[in-house]
Design a protein around this motif. Structure first.
Motif, PDB file in Angstrom:
ATOM      1  N   LYS A   1       2.053  -0.673  -7.277  1.00  0.00           N
ATOM      2  CA  LYS A   1       0.731  -0.256  -6.815  1.00  0.00           C
ATOM      3  C   LYS A   1       0.191  -1.198  -5.747  1.00  0.00           C
ATOM      4  CE  LYS A   1      -3.919   0.714  -8.550  1.00  0.00           C
ATOM      5  NZ  LYS A   1      -4.791   0.778  -9.757  1.00  0.00           N
ATOM      6  N   GLN A   2       0.332  -2.487  -5.949  1.00  0.00           N
ATOM      7  CA  GLN A   2      -0.177  -3.445  -4.959  1.00  0.00           C
ATOM      8  C   GLN A   2       0.633  -3.391  -3.667  1.00  0.00           C
ATOM      9  OE1 GLN A   2      -0.155  -7.184  -7.185  1.00  0.00           O
ATOM     10  NE2 GLN A   2      -2.382  -7.065  -7.376  1.00  0.00           N
ATOM     11  N   ARG A   3       1.926  -3.187  -3.756  1.00  0.00           N
ATOM     12  CA  ARG A   3       2.730  -3.083  -2.537  1.00  0.00           C
ATOM     13  C   ARG A   3       2.351  -1.854  -1.715  1.00  0.00           C
ATOM     14  NH1 ARG A   3       9.113  -2.995  -3.314  1.00  0.00           N
ATOM     15  NH2 ARG A   3       8.592  -0.915  -4.107  1.00  0.00           N
ATOM     16  N   ASN A   4       2.102  -0.736  -2.400  1.00  0.00           N
ATOM     17  CA  ASN A   4       1.670   0.462  -1.672  1.00  0.00           C
ATOM     18  C   ASN A   4       0.283   0.270  -1.052  1.00  0.00           C
ATOM     19  OD1 ASN A   4       4.048   1.747  -2.413  1.00  0.00           O
ATOM     20  ND2 ASN A   4       3.144   2.728  -4.216  1.00  0.00           N
ATOM     21  N   LEU A   5      -0.578  -0.464  -1.746  1.00  0.00           N
ATOM     22  CA  LEU A   5      -1.897  -0.734  -1.193  1.00  0.00           C
ATOM     23  C   LEU A   5      -1.810  -1.602   0.062  1.00  0.00           C
ATOM     24  CD1 LEU A   5      -4.952  -0.366  -1.597  1.00  0.00           C
ATOM     25  CD2 LEU A   5      -4.943  -2.422  -3.010  1.00  0.00           C
ATOM     26  N   ILE A   6      -0.885  -2.539   0.062  1.00  0.00           N
ATOM     27  CA  ILE A   6      -0.687  -3.373   1.247  1.00  0.00           C
ATOM     28  C   ILE A   6      -0.185  -2.529   2.412  1.00  0.00           C
ATOM     29  CG2 ILE A   6       0.759  -5.211   2.198  1.00  0.00           C
ATOM     30  CD1 ILE A   6       0.566  -6.622  -0.477  1.00  0.00           C
ATOM     31  N   GLN A   7       0.762  -1.636   2.141  1.00  0.00           N
ATOM     32  CA  GLN A   7       1.276  -0.783   3.206  1.00  0.00           C
ATOM     33  C   GLN A   7       0.201   0.150   3.755  1.00  0.00           C
ATOM     34  OE1 GLN A   7       4.673   1.197   1.510  1.00  0.00           O
ATOM     35  NE2 GLN A   7       5.960  -0.644   1.534  1.00  0.00           N
ATOM     36  N   GLU A   8      -0.640   0.681   2.870  1.00  0.00           N
ATOM     37  CA  GLU A   8      -1.709   1.558   3.333  1.00  0.00           C
ATOM     38  C   GLU A   8      -2.732   0.807   4.185  1.00  0.00           C
ATOM     39  OE1 GLU A   8      -5.235   4.418   1.451  1.00  0.00           O
ATOM     40  OE2 GLU A   8      -3.803   3.370   0.143  1.00  0.00           O
ATOM     41  N   SER A   9      -3.106  -0.384   3.760  1.00  0.00           N
ATOM     42  CA  SER A   9      -4.061  -1.160   4.545  1.00  0.00           C
ATOM     43  C   SER A   9      -3.472  -1.586   5.881  1.00  0.00           C
ATOM     44  CB  SER A   9      -4.514  -2.388   3.747  1.00  0.00           C
ATOM     45  OG  SER A   9      -3.400  -3.206   3.407  1.00  0.00           O
ATOM     46  N   TRP A  10      -2.162  -1.827   5.929  1.00  0.00           N
ATOM     47  CA  TRP A  10      -1.560  -2.194   7.199  1.00  0.00           C
ATOM     48  C   TRP A  10      -1.492  -1.004   8.154  1.00  0.00           C
ATOM     49  CZ3 TRP A  10      -0.793  -5.663  10.568  1.00  0.00           C
ATOM     50  CH2 TRP A  10       0.122  -5.460  11.606  1.00  0.00           C
ATOM     51  N   ARG A  11      -1.316   0.199   7.640  1.00  0.00           N
ATOM     52  CA  ARG A  11      -1.282   1.378   8.514  1.00  0.00           C
ATOM     53  C   ARG A  11      -2.609   1.553   9.238  1.00  0.00           C
ATOM     54  NH1 ARG A  11       1.441   3.649   3.888  1.00  0.00           N
ATOM     55  NH2 ARG A  11       3.681   3.834   4.282  1.00  0.00           N
ATOM     56  N   GLN A  12      -3.716   1.207   8.584  1.00  0.00           N
ATOM     57  CA  GLN A  12      -5.012   1.280   9.254  1.00  0.00           C
ATOM     58  C   GLN A  12      -5.097   0.280  10.407  1.00  0.00           C
ATOM     59  OE1 GLN A  12      -8.028   0.776   6.259  1.00  0.00           O
ATOM     60  NE2 GLN A  12      -7.313   2.503   5.030  1.00  0.00           N
ATOM     61  N   VAL A  13      -4.554  -0.906  10.196  1.00  0.00           N
ATOM     62  CA  VAL A  13      -4.529  -1.895  11.280  1.00  0.00           C
ATOM     63  C   VAL A  13      -3.587  -1.448  12.388  1.00  0.00           C
ATOM     64  CG1 VAL A  13      -4.044  -4.308  11.844  1.00  0.00           C
ATOM     65  CG2 VAL A  13      -5.073  -3.729   9.647  1.00  0.00           C
ATOM     66  N   ASP A  14      -2.459  -0.844  12.018  1.00  0.00           N
ATOM     67  CA  ASP A  14      -1.473  -0.417  13.003  1.00  0.00           C
ATOM     68  C   ASP A  14      -2.031   0.673  13.909  1.00  0.00           C
ATOM     69  OD1 ASP A  14       1.137  -0.618  14.116  1.00  0.00           O
ATOM     70  OD2 ASP A  14       1.696   1.240  13.103  1.00  0.00           O
ATOM     71  N   VAL A  15      -2.871   1.538  13.364  1.00  0.00           N
ATOM     72  CA  VAL A  15      -3.485   2.583  14.190  1.00  0.00           C
ATOM     73  C   VAL A  15      -4.361   1.965  15.274  1.00  0.00           C
ATOM     74  CG1 VAL A  15      -5.154   4.471  14.138  1.00  0.00           C
ATOM     75  CG2 VAL A  15      -3.364   4.367  12.413  1.00  0.00           C
ATOM     76  N   GLU A  16      -5.139   0.957  14.925  1.00  0.00           N
ATOM     77  CA  GLU A  16      -5.988   0.293  15.909  1.00  0.00           C
ATOM     78  C   GLU A  16      -5.173  -0.516  16.919  1.00  0.00           C
ATOM     79  OE1 GLU A  16      -9.028   1.069  16.126  1.00  0.00           O
ATOM     80  OE2 GLU A  16      -9.073   2.197  14.242  1.00  0.00           O
ATOM     81  N   LEU A  17      -4.065  -1.075  16.470  1.00  0.00           N
ATOM     82  CA  LEU A  17      -3.199  -1.796  17.409  1.00  0.00           C
ATOM     83  C   LEU A  17      -2.593  -0.843  18.441  1.00  0.00           C
ATOM     84  CD1 LEU A  17      -1.348  -4.278  15.018  1.00  0.00           C
ATOM     85  CD2 LEU A  17      -3.234  -4.785  16.582  1.00  0.00           C
ATOM     86  N   ASN A  18      -2.191   0.351  17.995  1.00  0.00           N
ATOM     87  CA  ASN A  18      -1.655   1.333  18.939  1.00  0.00           C
ATOM     88  C   ASN A  18      -2.727   1.797  19.929  1.00  0.00           C
ATOM     89  OD1 ASN A  18       0.973   1.358  17.847  1.00  0.00           O
ATOM     90  ND2 ASN A  18       0.367   2.805  16.260  1.00  0.00           N
TER      91      ASN A  18
END
Length: 280
Positions: free
Chosen positions: A31-48
């Motif tokens: 659960k925590q690993r998936n939460l980390i991946q989800e939070s990083w996808r939000q950052v990745d969208v802004e980086l793109n």
């Protein structure tokens, strides 16, 4: 032999409890690993989105500030490397190399925004102002997403290193995640505070002269207290009664008047009764 069934029951309960705890710990890591991946996808969208804004920003700056060619070329190079690495990782948790490239790109863009302050024509261009506003909003969203991502990474890494959850992490290859931090020296440098030098008025008694062998900014040397000679108190004079400002004139006593008719003065003639026979 009669205690054997009780021991077997205790061992069975302990084994079942351990299995249940291990399953819960494993599911918690997932659960925590998936939460980390989800939070990083939000950052990745802004980086793109920042990758898309940077070329237009560079073209606008190049038209007005040709002297910043080295800075523009460095930003182009960092953007290309970061974008290629992002396409390779395909939205996965960032590696240490990706985090370092994004940090360098952030620092380069900030340096460019500071250097363009010397070009008034560029600061008045509407296209540049709009790109600057969009880039500032994107940087704010990146910072907010980075804080959320780092908080999830901290909780996950704490469980990976803590006992007894570290046993499950080592058994199922749950490795520590990478932080996405800003280690820029200009951001982390403490501001310099200068309170100035202590100045003295020249007309103050006992004030040291400026420049008399004392270093600038140094505290003044303590001065010994001045001794005042003893003076006897003056004798108190007897207080005089206060005089009225305007003395009142003394007037003789006058009796009050009881009417408008004056009282006749007394006569010395003897009293004579009235004659009633003469009236007729």
């Amino acid at each position: 032999m009669e205690f054997l069934p009780i021991i077997l029951v205790v061992i069975l309960l302990v084994a079942v409890g351990g299995v249940v705890w291990a399953i819960g710990a494993y599911n918690g890591f997932i659960k925590q690993r998936n939460l980390i991946q989800e939070s990083w996808r939000q950052v990745d969208v802004e980086l793109n989105r920042r990758y898309e804004l940077i070329p237009n920003l560079l073209e606008t700056v190049r038209a007005f500030a040709a002297h910043e060619r080295n800075t523009l070329e460095g930003i182009v190079r960092l953007r290309t490397q970061a974008q290629q690495l992002a396409s390779t990782e395909r939205g996965a948790v960032p590696s240490a190399q990706r985090a370092q490239l994004e940090e360098q790109l952030t620092s380069a863009v900030r340096g460019l925004m500071v250097s363009v302050e010397a070009y008034p024509e560029l600061r008045s261009n509407q296209n540049f102002l709009e790109l600057q506003r969009q880039l500032a909003e994107t940087e704010d969203r990146i910072a907010a997403g980075r804080r959320y991502y780092n908080a999830n990474v901290r909780n996950y890494n704490t469980r990976v290193e803590s006992v007894p959850s570290s046993l499950i992490a080592n058994s199922f290859k749950f490795e520590k995640a990478t932080y996405f931090e800003v280690n820029e020296a200009e951001v982390r440098r403490a501001p310099e505070v200068n309170f100035g030098e202590i100045s003295y008025r020249g007309d103050a008694p006992g004030a040291p002269a400026v420049g008399g062998g004392q270093q600038p900014g140094a505290l003044p040397a303590p001065q010994p207290p001045q001794q005042v000679p003893y003076q006897a108190p003056a004798p108190q004079q007897q207080a005089q009664p206060a005089q009225p400002p305007f003395p009142q004139a003394q007037q003789p006593y006058q009796p009050p008047s009881y009417g408008s008719q004056a009282t006749p003065p007394p006569s010395n003639e003897p009293y004579r009764p009235p004659n009633y026979d003469a009236q007729g």
